[in-house]
Design a protein around this motif. Structure first.
Motif, mmCIF file in Angstrom:
data_model
loop_
_atom_site.group_PDB
_atom_site.id
_atom_site.type_symbol
_atom_site.label_atom_id
_atom_site.label_comp_id
_atom_site.label_asym_id
_atom_site.label_seq_id
_atom_site.Cartn_x
_atom_site.Cartn_y
_atom_site.Cartn_z
ATOM 1 N N TYR A 506 0.829 -1.210 0.000
ATOM 2 C CA TYR A 506 0.000 0.000 0.000
ATOM 3 C C TYR A 506 0.862 1.258 0.000
ATOM 4 C CZ TYR A 506 -3.838 -3.080 1.268
ATOM 5 O OH TYR A 506 -4.771 -4.093 1.257
ATOM 6 N N HIS A 507 0.342 2.289 -0.658
ATOM 7 C CA HIS A 507 0.807 3.650 -0.460
ATOM 8 C C HIS A 507 -0.074 4.239 0.646
ATOM 9 C CE1 HIS A 507 3.013 2.910 -4.044
ATOM 10 N NE2 HIS A 507 2.013 3.096 -4.883
ATOM 11 N N VAL A 508 0.513 5.019 1.534
ATOM 12 C CA VAL A 508 -0.200 5.497 2.717
ATOM 13 C C VAL A 508 -0.392 7.010 2.631
ATOM 14 C CG1 VAL A 508 -0.212 5.598 5.233
ATOM 15 C CG2 VAL A 508 0.804 3.618 4.066
ATOM 16 N N PHE A 509 -1.648 7.430 2.833
ATOM 17 C CA PHE A 509 -2.029 8.845 2.794
ATOM 18 C C PHE A 509 -2.613 9.238 4.151
ATOM 19 C CE2 PHE A 509 -2.053 7.188 -1.426
ATOM 20 C CZ PHE A 509 -1.764 8.224 -2.288
ATOM 21 N N VAL A 510 -2.507 10.513 4.489
ATOM 22 C CA VAL A 510 -3.094 11.004 5.740
ATOM 23 C C VAL A 510 -3.768 12.359 5.483
ATOM 24 C CG1 VAL A 510 -1.413 9.826 7.215
ATOM 25 C CG2 VAL A 510 -0.989 12.190 6.487
ATOM 26 N N GLY A 511 -4.755 12.667 6.353
ATOM 27 C CA GLY A 511 -5.332 14.010 6.356
ATOM 28 C C GLY A 511 -6.537 14.219 5.485
ATOM 29 N N GLY A 512 -7.116 13.142 4.923
ATOM 30 C CA GLY A 512 -8.331 13.312 4.132
ATOM 31 C C GLY A 512 -9.534 13.588 5.022
ATOM 32 N N GLN A 523 0.230 11.885 0.577
ATOM 33 C CA GLN A 523 0.962 10.637 0.681
ATOM 34 C C GLN A 523 2.182 10.808 1.589
ATOM 35 O OE1 GLN A 523 1.618 8.632 -3.017
ATOM 36 N NE2 GLN A 523 3.151 7.230 -2.176
ATOM 37 N N VAL A 524 2.325 9.889 2.559
ATOM 38 C CA VAL A 524 3.451 9.961 3.484
ATOM 39 C C VAL A 524 4.382 8.747 3.360
ATOM 40 C CG1 VAL A 524 2.361 11.470 5.179
ATOM 41 C CG2 VAL A 524 2.027 8.998 5.344
ATOM 42 N N PHE A 525 3.849 7.614 2.889
ATOM 43 C CA PHE A 525 4.690 6.431 2.697
ATOM 44 C C PHE A 525 4.353 5.783 1.366
ATOM 45 C CE2 PHE A 525 4.369 6.661 7.392
ATOM 46 C CZ PHE A 525 5.716 6.812 7.689
ATOM 47 N N THR A 526 5.359 5.183 0.750
ATOM 48 C CA THR A 526 5.208 4.542 -0.557
ATOM 49 C C THR A 526 5.585 3.065 -0.463
ATOM 50 O OG1 THR A 526 5.751 6.600 -1.709
ATOM 51 C CG2 THR A 526 5.979 4.556 -2.962
ATOM 52 N N GLY A 527 4.725 2.216 -1.020
ATOM 53 C CA GLY A 527 5.060 0.809 -1.162
ATOM 54 C C GLY A 527 5.325 0.071 0.128
ATOM 55 N N VAL A 528 4.386 0.133 1.087
ATOM 56 C CA VAL A 528 4.532 -0.590 2.351
ATOM 57 C C VAL A 528 3.998 -2.013 2.160
ATOM 58 C CG1 VAL A 528 3.877 -0.681 4.785
ATOM 59 C CG2 VAL A 528 4.243 1.537 3.661
ATOM 60 N N PRO A 529 4.804 -3.059 2.336
ATOM 61 C CA PRO A 529 4.299 -4.434 2.216
ATOM 62 C C PRO A 529 3.152 -4.690 3.181
ATOM 63 C CG PRO A 529 6.700 -4.409 2.275
ATOM 64 C CD PRO A 529 6.243 -3.018 2.618
ATOM 65 N N HIS A 530 2.204 -5.513 2.749
ATOM 66 C CA HIS A 530 0.987 -5.697 3.538
ATOM 67 C C HIS A 530 1.268 -6.252 4.928
ATOM 68 C CE1 HIS A 530 0.640 -10.155 3.423
ATOM 69 N NE2 HIS A 530 1.369 -10.021 2.340
ATOM 70 N N ASP A 531 2.298 -7.078 5.074
ATOM 71 C CA ASP A 531 2.549 -7.662 6.387
ATOM 72 C C ASP A 531 3.281 -6.710 7.325
ATOM 73 O OD1 ASP A 531 4.920 -7.750 5.009
ATOM 74 O OD2 ASP A 531 5.277 -9.899 5.274
ATOM 75 N N GLU A 532 3.627 -5.529 6.837
ATOM 76 C CA GLU A 532 4.202 -4.491 7.698
ATOM 77 C C GLU A 532 3.194 -3.393 8.008
ATOM 78 O OE1 GLU A 532 7.816 -2.979 5.985
ATOM 79 O OE2 GLU A 532 8.569 -4.977 5.454
ATOM 80 N N ARG A 539 1.831 2.400 14.927
ATOM 81 C CA ARG A 539 2.789 3.470 15.250
ATOM 82 C C ARG A 539 2.213 4.843 14.913
ATOM 83 N NH1 ARG A 539 6.473 0.016 12.690
ATOM 84 N NH2 ARG A 539 6.644 1.426 10.903
ATOM 85 N N MET A 540 1.508 4.938 13.791
ATOM 86 C CA MET A 540 0.928 6.219 13.395
ATOM 87 C C MET A 540 -0.082 6.704 14.427
ATOM 88 S SD MET A 540 0.479 5.492 9.302
ATOM 89 C CE MET A 540 -0.374 7.046 8.967
ATOM 90 N N LEU A 541 -0.957 5.819 14.870
ATOM 91 C CA LEU A 541 -1.990 6.217 15.824
ATOM 92 C C LEU A 541 -1.389 6.537 17.191
ATOM 93 C CD1 LEU A 541 -4.825 3.686 14.873
ATOM 94 C CD2 LEU A 541 -4.646 6.109 14.270
ATOM 95 N N LYS A 542 -0.390 5.762 17.606
ATOM 96 C CA LYS A 542 0.254 6.048 18.897
ATOM 97 C C LYS A 542 1.072 7.339 18.832
ATOM 98 C CE LYS A 542 0.355 1.370 20.814
ATOM 99 N NZ LYS A 542 1.176 0.211 21.241
ATOM 100 N N LEU A 566 5.969 14.195 9.636
ATOM 101 C CA LEU A 566 5.040 13.087 9.872
ATOM 102 C C LEU A 566 5.749 11.747 9.694
ATOM 103 C CD1 LEU A 566 1.866 14.443 8.033
ATOM 104 C CD2 LEU A 566 2.133 14.116 10.500
ATOM 105 N N GLN A 567 6.586 11.652 8.682
ATOM 106 C CA GLN A 567 7.328 10.410 8.468
ATOM 107 C C GLN A 567 8.225 10.099 9.655
ATOM 108 O OE1 GLN A 567 9.168 11.546 4.781
ATOM 109 N NE2 GLN A 567 7.669 10.457 3.517
ATOM 110 N N GLU A 568 8.824 11.125 10.193
ATOM 111 C CA GLU A 568 9.696 10.940 11.352
ATOM 112 C C GLU A 568 8.895 10.452 12.563
ATOM 113 O OE1 GLU A 568 12.582 13.664 14.289
ATOM 114 O OE2 GLU A 568 11.662 14.528 12.486
ATOM 115 N N LEU A 569 7.748 11.082 12.814
ATOM 116 C CA LEU A 569 6.919 10.702 13.959
ATOM 117 C C LEU A 569 6.387 9.277 13.822
ATOM 118 C CD1 LEU A 569 4.799 13.925 14.601
ATOM 119 C CD2 LEU A 569 6.435 12.882 16.177
ATOM 120 N N PHE A 570 5.974 8.936 12.621
ATOM 121 C CA PHE A 570 5.320 7.646 12.404
ATOM 122 C C PHE A 570 6.314 6.500 12.237
ATOM 123 C CE2 PHE A 570 1.586 10.124 10.353
ATOM 124 C CZ PHE A 570 1.108 10.458 11.616
ATOM 125 N N SER A 571 7.547 6.819 12.035
ATOM 126 C CA SER A 571 8.551 5.768 11.849
ATOM 127 C C SER A 571 9.259 5.415 13.138
ATOM 128 C CB SER A 571 9.582 6.210 10.803
ATOM 129 O OG SER A 571 8.969 6.383 9.551
#
Length: 571
Positions: A506-512, A523-532, A539-542, A566-571
Motif C-alpha cells: 500500500y501507499h499510505v495517505f493522511v489528512g483526508g 501521501q506519506v509512505f510509498t510501497g509498504v508491504p501488507h505484512d508491515e 505506530r501512526m496512531l500512537k 510526519l514520516q519521522e513521527l510515524f517511523s
C-alpha cells in the motif's frame, strides 16, 4: 423547408446523394406526422453523430454499433453456450449490472440498483436466497449504499437478473456509462434533525432514470446523492451532482454541488443556486442531460462532469442547463447564508438513536469489512420484521440501519446483531474502516483489501485506545471505490518488490476528510508491504496520541505538519 438530418455519415463515410435524398424524405414524413425519432441516447454529445467515428473512444464506438441495453439476447446466448463473450459484449453486459471477473473466468459480479439503499425485509430475504442458490452465499455492501453479488456462474446470470427484478429491484444501469446507484440519507423520514424527507424524490428520480435511454448513454459513469440535512451524512460532495437540503431564510430547499470525483482528486463545489424541493429532480435531470449531450466522448480520462466544467466553465454549464429546463435557476444573493448543514459524523448512526416518531428508534450496526452472509441477511430481515418497521437501510459507510424499533426491543436487537458478528457500539477504529472488494475478485485491485482490513481491525483493537474517531479507507486501485483520499488514513493498493519477490502492499495517505472537513489526503509512505502495515498504522496512531494537542483530531494533527515531520513521527 429543408429537413436537418440527424445522420450525416454511415460507418464513417459521408452520405451519398441517394442516401441523403432517401433519409430527407423519411425524416420529413415523420416530422409531418408530428412524431419524433429517438436514437436511444446512443449518439455522442460532442463530437456530434455526423462526425468521424474515429474521433470517438473505443467504448463510444462499441455503443454506436449496438446500444448496450439491447444486448440482452447476447447475454442469454452466452449463458447457454458458456463461452467467454467478446470484449465488446462484456462491456455491454455492464448495462445489465454484470461484470465479468477476470481473475475467475466464467463468472460475473452483479451490482444492484437500490435507490437510497432502502430495502424491505422481503427483498433482503430473497436476496439471501439468490446469493445462496446462484452465487457464493455472501454479498458485499458498497460505498454507494448498494449490494454486490460475486462469483455468479455464467449460466446463472439471466436467472439472477430475473429474480432480482421480481422483488422490485434492478441491476439495469448499475455499471459503465450510467447514473450509478442513487445515494441518500439512510435515515430519511425518521431522522429528527432532517430538513427534507428525500425518499419520494429519490424514488421518483430513480424511475425517471430507468425509463430514459438517453441517460443510459453518458460519456462516463455519473454519481448523484441527496442529503436531507439529517444527522448522518452521505458525502454528497464526492458525487458528480450532490444535493444538500438547507434553510435559506424562511424557505427550505436544496443547494447543488457539482464536479465531485475523489478518484480524480476533486470534491464537488457549491454552484450558488437554490432550488425548491418540488423542482430539484427536474434540475438534476436537466444537468445530467446536458452532460450526456456535451461531455467528452473522445477521451475516457477526461469524460467526467468535473472535466466538462473545467473545460467550459460553470457559467457556460448553467446557461446550457437553463436552456434545457426552459427557465432560470435562482441564484443565492452574494454572501447569503443557507443554514442547515451540520458537521457530519460518519459514526453517528452506530447504536440506538431516537426517531422523530415518538417512542421509536433506529439502530445502526457495522458488518465486518462490509460483507454479509446469506444467514446474516435472513436474520436482518427477521429482526426488521419482528422488532422494527420491516426496513433495512444501507449506508455509504458499508453499514446497516434498522428502523422503527420500540424502546422495549432495543436490548434484544443489540444482542442479536452482536451475536451475528456486527459492531453495535461506535468504535474509534473499527467503525471507521472501509474496504473495497480487493484482488480476490477485482481485476484492477492490487491488494487483498478486505482481508487486510479485517486483520488490521483485529490488530488495532485493544492495542490502541482512541478517544476520537479515525477513519481508515483501504482501496485496491486508483479507481478508489473505497475513497482512500478522504480517509484520515488512506491506503491505496500497490504491488511492492521485496527481496526480488512481488507482494501486496500500500501507499499510505493522511489528512483526508469530508463534509465541513473535506480535504484530500497527502501521501506519506510509498510501497509498504501488507505484512508491515498493521505495525505501521499502530505506530501512526500512537504517535498521534503522543504528540497531539488537547482535543485535536487526527486530520487537524496531520494538517499542521509537513510530510517529513510526519514520516519521522510515524517511523
Amino acid at each position: 423547408m429543408k429537413t436537418e438530418l440527424p445522420i450525416r455519415a454511415i460507418d464513417g463515410e459521408p452520405l451519398s446523394e441517394d442516401q441523403t435524398r432517401y433519409l430527407s424524405g423519411f425524416f420529413a414524413g415523420i416530422s409531418a406526422r408530428g412524431e419524433g425519432v429517438s436514437f436511444g441516447g446512443s449518439q455522442p454529445g460532442e463530437p456530434s453523430p455526423g462526425e468521424d467515428l474515429e474521433m470517438l473512444s473505443y467504448e463510444e464506438r462499441v455503443k454506436r454499433e449496438q446500444h448496450p441495453l439491447d444486448a440482452w439476447d447476447t447475454l442469454v446466448e452466452a449463458s447457454r453456450s458458456q463461452e467467454i463473450p467478446a470484449k465488446e459484449d462484456l462491456f455491454r453486459f455492464k448495462w445489465h449490472g454484470l461484470f465479468h471477473l477476470t481473475p475467475v473466468h466464467g463468472s460475473y459480479m452483479a451490482r444492484l440498483r437500490i435507490p437510497g439503499g432502502w430495502l424491505r425485509a422481503f427483498q433482503m430475504r430473497e436476496l439471501a436466497a439468490i446469493a445462496e442458490e446462484l452465487t457464493t452465499g455472501y454479498v458485499q455492501v458498497t460505498t454507494r449504499s448498494n449490494l454486490q453479488m460475486r462469483l455468479i456462474p455464467q449460466q446463472h446470470a439471466p436467472e439472477l437478473v430475473r429474480r432480482i427484478q421480481s422483488i422490485g429491484l434492478h441491476t439495469r444501469g448499475a455499471g459503465a456509462d450510467n447514473v450509478r446507484n442513487l445515494t441518500a440519507s439512510p435515515t430519511a423520514g425518521v431522522d429528527p434533525a432532517e430538513l427534507v424527507d428525500v425518499r419520494p424524490l429519490i424514488h421518483e428520480l430513480g424511475q425517471a432514470i430507468l425509463n430514459d435511454r438517453q441517460l443510459a448513454d453518458l460519456p462516463r459513469k455519473f454519481n448523484i446523492a441527496y442529503d436531507g440535512g439529517g444527522a448522518i451524512g452521505v458525502v454528497e460532495d464526492t458525487n458528480d451532482i450532490g444535493v444538500r437540503a438547507v434553510r435559506a431564510g424562511e424557505r427550505i430547499g436544496f443547494r447543488i454541488f457539482l464536479g465531485g470525483a475523489t478518484g480524480h482528486g476533486a470534491f464537488a463545489s457549491d454552484i450558488g443556486v437554490f432550488v425548491e424541493a418540488d423542482r430539484i429532480n427536474e434540475v438534476v435531470l436537466g444537468m445530467t442531460r446536458v452532460f450526456a449531450k456535451k461531455g467528452d466522448r473522445s477521451d475516457r480520462k477526461k469524460a467526467r462532469l468535473k472535466h466538462l466544467l473545467e473545460a467550459r466553465g460553470l457559467v457556460w454549464f448553467l446557461t446550457e442547463v437553463e436552456a434545457e429546463l426552459g427557465w432560470a435557476l435562482e441564484r443565492l444573493e452574494q454572501g447569503a447564508e443557507a443554514q442547515g448543514y451540520r458537521l457530519g459524523n460518519r459514526h453517528a448512526h452506530v447504536g440506538a438513536h431516537p426517531q422523530k416518531q415518538e417512542g421509536l428508534y433506529y439502530f445502526g450496526a457495522t458488518p465486518p469489512v462490509g460483507q454479509l452472509t446469506a444467514k446474516q441477511m435472513r436474520r436482518l430481515a427477521e429482526l426488521a420484521e419482528w422488532y422494527g418497521d420491516g426496513e433495512i437501510r444501507l449506508t455509504v459507510w458499508q453499514s446497516v440501519v434498522l428502523t422503527g424499533i420500540a424502546e422495549a426491543y432495543l436490548g434484544v436487537v443489540e444482542k442479536s446483531l452482536k451475536r451475528m458478528g456486527f459492531g453495535v457500539r461506535p468504535s474509534p477504529v473499527s467503525s471507521g474502516v472501509v474496504a473495497c472488494t480487493g484482488n480476490r475478485y477485482c481485476k484492477y485491485a492490487q491488494s487483498d483489501t478486505k482481508g487486510h482490513a479485517a486483520r488490521l481491525m483485529a490488530h488495532l483493537e485493544g492495542r490502541v485506545e482512541l478517544d476520537t474517531p479515525v477513519n481508515i479507507h483501504l482501496t485496491g486501485c486508483p479507481h478508489s471505490c473505497a475513497q482512500h483520499a478522504m480517509g484520515d488514513i488512506g491506503l491505496l493498493g500497490a504491488k511492492v518488490k521485496r527481496n526480488g519477490e512481488t507482494v501486496d502492499g500500500y501507499h499510505v495517505f493522511v489528512g483526508g476528510g469530508f463534509g465541513a472537513n473535506k480535504a484530500l489526503g497527502r501521501q506519506v509512505f510509498t510501497g509498504v508491504p501488507h505484512d508491515e502495515l498493521d505495525a505501521l498504522i499502530e505506530r501512526m496512531l500512537k504517535g498521534f496520541l503522543r504528540e497531539r494537542r488537547e482535543g485535536e483530531r487526527f486530520q487537524e494533527f496531520t494538517a499542521r505538519m509537513e510530510v517529513p515531520r510526519l514520516q519521522e513521527l510515524f517511523s
